[in-house]
Enzyme design. Structure first.
Site, PDB file in Angstrom:
ATOM      1  N   GLY A   1      -9.118  -6.167   9.389  1.00  0.00           N
ATOM      2  CA  GLY A   1      -8.020  -5.437  10.001  1.00  0.00           C
ATOM      3  C   GLY A   1      -7.710  -5.981  11.379  1.00  0.00           C
ATOM      4  O   GLY A   1      -6.851  -6.849  11.572  1.00  0.00           O
ATOM      5  N   ARG A   2      -8.473  -5.495  12.352  1.00  0.00           N
ATOM      6  CA  ARG A   2      -8.148  -5.822  13.749  1.00  0.00           C
ATOM      7  C   ARG A   2      -8.202  -7.311  14.038  1.00  0.00           C
ATOM      8  O   ARG A   2      -7.370  -7.832  14.785  1.00  0.00           O
ATOM      9  CB  ARG A   2      -9.068  -5.020  14.671  1.00  0.00           C
ATOM     10  CG  ARG A   2      -8.730  -3.535  14.619  1.00  0.00           C
ATOM     11  CD  ARG A   2      -9.841  -2.671  15.134  1.00  0.00           C
ATOM     12  NE  ARG A   2     -11.031  -2.753  14.288  1.00  0.00           N
ATOM     13  CZ  ARG A   2     -12.172  -2.127  14.532  1.00  0.00           C
ATOM     14  NH1 ARG A   2     -12.279  -1.372  15.596  1.00  0.00           N
ATOM     15  NH2 ARG A   2     -13.200  -2.252  13.717  1.00  0.00           N
TER      16      ARG A   2
ATOM     17  N   TYR B   1      -5.731  11.335   3.757  1.00  0.00           N
ATOM     18  CA  TYR B   1      -4.338  11.609   3.376  1.00  0.00           C
ATOM     19  C   TYR B   1      -4.265  12.347   2.038  1.00  0.00           C
ATOM     20  O   TYR B   1      -5.282  12.747   1.486  1.00  0.00           O
ATOM     21  CB  TYR B   1      -3.552  10.299   3.395  1.00  0.00           C
ATOM     22  CG  TYR B   1      -3.572   9.670   4.774  1.00  0.00           C
ATOM     23  CD1 TYR B   1      -3.042  10.337   5.875  1.00  0.00           C
ATOM     24  CD2 TYR B   1      -4.185   8.432   4.999  1.00  0.00           C
ATOM     25  CE1 TYR B   1      -3.091   9.791   7.152  1.00  0.00           C
ATOM     26  CE2 TYR B   1      -4.237   7.877   6.275  1.00  0.00           C
ATOM     27  CZ  TYR B   1      -3.688   8.568   7.344  1.00  0.00           C
ATOM     28  OH  TYR B   1      -3.740   8.033   8.610  1.00  0.00           O
TER      29      TYR B   1
ATOM     30  N   GLN C   1       0.861  -1.181   0.000  1.00  0.00           N
ATOM     31  CA  GLN C   1       0.000   0.000   0.000  1.00  0.00           C
ATOM     32  C   GLN C   1       0.899   1.233   0.000  1.00  0.00           C
ATOM     33  O   GLN C   1       1.684   1.437   0.930  1.00  0.00           O
ATOM     34  CB  GLN C   1      -0.926   0.045   1.207  1.00  0.00           C
ATOM     35  CG  GLN C   1      -1.982   1.145   1.001  1.00  0.00           C
ATOM     36  CD  GLN C   1      -2.823   1.461   2.213  1.00  0.00           C
ATOM     37  OE1 GLN C   1      -2.284   1.661   3.303  1.00  0.00           O
ATOM     38  NE2 GLN C   1      -4.128   1.536   2.041  1.00  0.00           N
TER      39      GLN C   1
ATOM     40  N   ARG D   1      -7.496   2.208  -2.884  1.00  0.00           N
ATOM     41  CA  ARG D   1      -8.403   2.257  -1.728  1.00  0.00           C
ATOM     42  C   ARG D   1      -9.058   3.633  -1.627  1.00  0.00           C
ATOM     43  O   ARG D   1      -8.378   4.658  -1.670  1.00  0.00           O
ATOM     44  CB  ARG D   1      -7.641   1.967  -0.438  1.00  0.00           C
ATOM     45  CG  ARG D   1      -8.575   1.782   0.748  1.00  0.00           C
ATOM     46  CD  ARG D   1      -7.852   1.358   2.007  1.00  0.00           C
ATOM     47  NE  ARG D   1      -8.582   0.289   2.673  1.00  0.00           N
ATOM     48  CZ  ARG D   1      -8.605   0.095   3.993  1.00  0.00           C
ATOM     49  NH1 ARG D   1      -7.914   0.876   4.795  1.00  0.00           N
ATOM     50  NH2 ARG D   1      -9.289  -0.892   4.515  1.00  0.00           N
TER      51      ARG D   1
HETATM   52  C1  LIG Z   1      -3.859  -0.320  13.859  1.00  0.00           C
HETATM   53  C2  LIG Z   1      -4.509   0.134  12.569  1.00  0.00           C
HETATM   54  C3  LIG Z   1      -3.718   0.579  11.536  1.00  0.00           C
HETATM   55  C4  LIG Z   1      -4.285   0.942  10.308  1.00  0.00           C
HETATM   56  N1  LIG Z   1      -3.479   1.332   9.278  1.00  0.00           N
HETATM   57  C5  LIG Z   1      -3.994   1.546   8.045  1.00  0.00           C
HETATM   58  C6  LIG Z   1      -3.153   1.776   6.935  1.00  0.00           C
HETATM   59  O1  LIG Z   1      -1.913   1.765   7.024  1.00  0.00           O
HETATM   60  N2  LIG Z   1      -3.754   2.003   5.733  1.00  0.00           N
HETATM   61  C7  LIG Z   1      -5.112   1.999   5.583  1.00  0.00           C
HETATM   62  O2  LIG Z   1      -5.604   2.201   4.469  1.00  0.00           O
HETATM   63  N3  LIG Z   1      -5.927   1.746   6.625  1.00  0.00           N
HETATM   64  C8  LIG Z   1      -5.408   1.497   7.835  1.00  0.00           C
HETATM   65  N4  LIG Z   1      -6.231   1.173   8.882  1.00  0.00           N
HETATM   66  C9  LIG Z   1      -7.644   0.870   8.613  1.00  0.00           C
HETATM   67  C10 LIG Z   1      -7.792  -0.648   8.359  1.00  0.00           C
HETATM   68  O3  LIG Z   1      -7.226  -1.020   7.123  1.00  0.00           O
HETATM   69  C11 LIG Z   1      -9.265  -1.099   8.371  1.00  0.00           C
HETATM   70  O4  LIG Z   1      -9.962  -0.428   7.362  1.00  0.00           O
HETATM   71  C12 LIG Z   1      -9.894  -0.829   9.724  1.00  0.00           C
HETATM   72  O5  LIG Z   1      -9.140  -1.429  10.755  1.00  0.00           O
HETATM   73  C13 LIG Z   1     -11.321  -1.345   9.797  1.00  0.00           C
HETATM   74  O6  LIG Z   1     -11.349  -2.726   9.562  1.00  0.00           O
HETATM   75  P1  LIG Z   1     -11.564  -3.756  10.806  1.00  0.00           P
HETATM   76  O7  LIG Z   1     -12.866  -3.397  11.414  1.00  0.00           O
HETATM   77  O8  LIG Z   1     -11.568  -5.120  10.147  1.00  0.00           O
HETATM   78  O9  LIG Z   1     -10.434  -3.575  11.745  1.00  0.00           O
HETATM   79  C14 LIG Z   1      -5.689   0.870  10.141  1.00  0.00           C
HETATM   80  C15 LIG Z   1      -6.492   0.451  11.213  1.00  0.00           C
HETATM   81  C16 LIG Z   1      -5.916   0.075  12.409  1.00  0.00           C
HETATM   82  C17 LIG Z   1      -6.805  -0.436  13.516  1.00  0.00           C
END
Ligand SMILES: Cc1cc2nc3c(=O)[nH]c(=O)nc-3n(C[C@H](O)[C@H](O)[C@H](O)COP(=O)(O)O)c2cc1C
Length: 364
Positions: free
Chosen positions: A318-319, A181, A99, A228
């Site tokens: 993600g999480r 961003y 990414q 994205r």
């Molecule tokens: C610790 C953390 C770091 C993240 N870093 C990014 C990132 O580098 N790039 C991005 O597009 N989204 C980032 N996100 C958003 C996640 O990609 C994702 O969309 C978000 O966690 C929601 O999905 P989930 O409910 O499955 O966790 C981040 C989220 C978390 C919690």
């Protein structure tokens, strides 16, 4: 009937082994030169059973960095560090896209003292607080507005990042155009008040995104490029009453490229009864004929429903993927999921990073 999440998916140039995608997740654990480390390699290796691993956001330039210890993809050392990551994922039979990221005004000059103030479409500060290189919370600085020649140079930085990603062994790149961003800042009125060809009309607002996509496709081919977007999220004071029209235009344009995929931060249907919003989202998605990855707030059950109803082709976690390195296996056998620990999301070492148990370890 087999859970559709566990079935293969043709995504651009690749046949993925399942539809369970590792979401891009910033973990702030690169070394001081912003190079991926052996610990990072282990974290990635552990999660390579994802159909596709989308790397944590990796900045295309020093100026593009927004938080402490996020890895870059602009130096030879960083490319070499990423090579170890991609080799580990490939050795386990996984696929991985990088990414690529420029945070724009969501940055702080302490992260790049030589480059000075953060840059943005316009000299308008983001709302809220940011983090310095020493992890201090401070208000956002007012960024420097990019000149047209700076924009052209930034587009070239994205191109170089794609060249570097290829050299590092990534299977493709995902353009980060979401979450407030740099590229997202261009799309909206409160962060973009330019009076040149990068604002004034919907096409102008979307211009830089498409200029970058042109470069990425030129370097890698469309089947190795994803993007994205977060059409319904407005972080850091981004807002625009016309945003829906901007996304409609942009998604239609993106459709013509036949990219590997469009990755959308969705509206959580199960929590929203705002039918108008859901209809708008559907309209955007219907505007796109290619592969869609949906993200945000999924658990295995909702994810399965999404792909089985064809609302998305694949789902990013993600999480839950942070806390469950063997998430696809757990989904396959209906195992419990480890809970995630928010306190170890950003920064630190093994704890909350590479020490979440796999199923066998739990049984033992
Ligand atoms: C610790 C953390 C770091 C993240 N870093 C990014 C990132 O580098 N790039 C991005 O597009 N989204 C980032 N996100 C958003 C996640 O990609 C994702 O969309 C978000 O966690 C929601 O999905 P989930 O409910 O499955 O966790 C981040 C989220 C978390 C919690």
């Amino acid at each position: 009937m087999e859970n559709k999440l566990l079935t293969p998916l043709q995504l651009g140039d690749y046949s993925l082994k399942n539809r369970i995608i590792m979401a891009p997740l910033t973990r702030n654990r690169a070394n001081a030169d912003l190079v991926p480390t052996d610990l990072n390699v282990e974290y990635y290796r552990q999660r390579s059973s994802a159909g596709l691993f989308i790397s944590e956001a990796t900045q295309i330039s020093r100026q593009g960095q927004g938080y402490p210890l996020t890895p870059g993809i602009y130096s030879e050392e960083q490319i070499a560090g990423w090579q170890k990551v991609t080799q580990a994922v490939h050795a386990e039979g996984g696929r991985i896209f990088a990414q690529i990221w420029h945070v724009g005004r969501v940055s702080h000059s302490s992260l790049h003292p030589k480059e000075g103030l953060p840059v943005a479409p316009s000299a308008i500060a983001a709302e809220g607080n940011t983090m310095t290189a020493n992890w201090q919370q401070v208000p956002f600085e007012t960024p420097r507005a990019l000149k047209v020649e700076d924009i052209k140079a930034t587009v070239q930085d994205y191109r170089q990042a794609a060249i570097n990603a290829k050299k590092a062994g990534f299977d493709g790149v995902e353009l980060h155009s979401a979450n407030g961003y740099l590229l997202h800042e261009f799309l909206h009125e409160t962060s973009n008040q330019r009076t040149d060809e990068y604002n004034g009309t919907i096409a102008n607002k979307a211009r830089i995104v498409l200029e970058v996509i042109d470069q990425l496709v030129d370097v890698l081919g469309a089947g190795k490029v994803g993007i994205r977007l977060s059409p319904f999220a407005f972080p850091y004071g981004i807002y625009d009453p016309k945003s829906f029209e901007v996304y409609k235009y942009l998604i239609k344009k993106l459709d013509a490229y036949k990219l590997a995929y469009l990755h959308l931060v969705r509206v959580r249907r199960e929590e929203h009864d705002d039918q108008q919003l859901l209809d708008k989202e559907k309209e955007l998605w219907d505007n796109y004929s290619g592969t869609i990855i949906a993200a945000d707030g999924f658990n295995p059950k909702i994810a399965q429903e999404y792909v089985e109803k064809d609302w998305a082709d694949a789902v990013a976690f993600g999480r839950y993927f942070i806390a469950n390195p063997d998430l696809p296996k757990r989904i396959e056998i209906g195992a419990n999921l480890n809970p995630y620990d928010r306190t170890t999301f950003y920064g630190g070492a093994e704890k909350g990073y590479t020490d979440y148990p796999f199923l066998q370890e739990e049984k033992a």
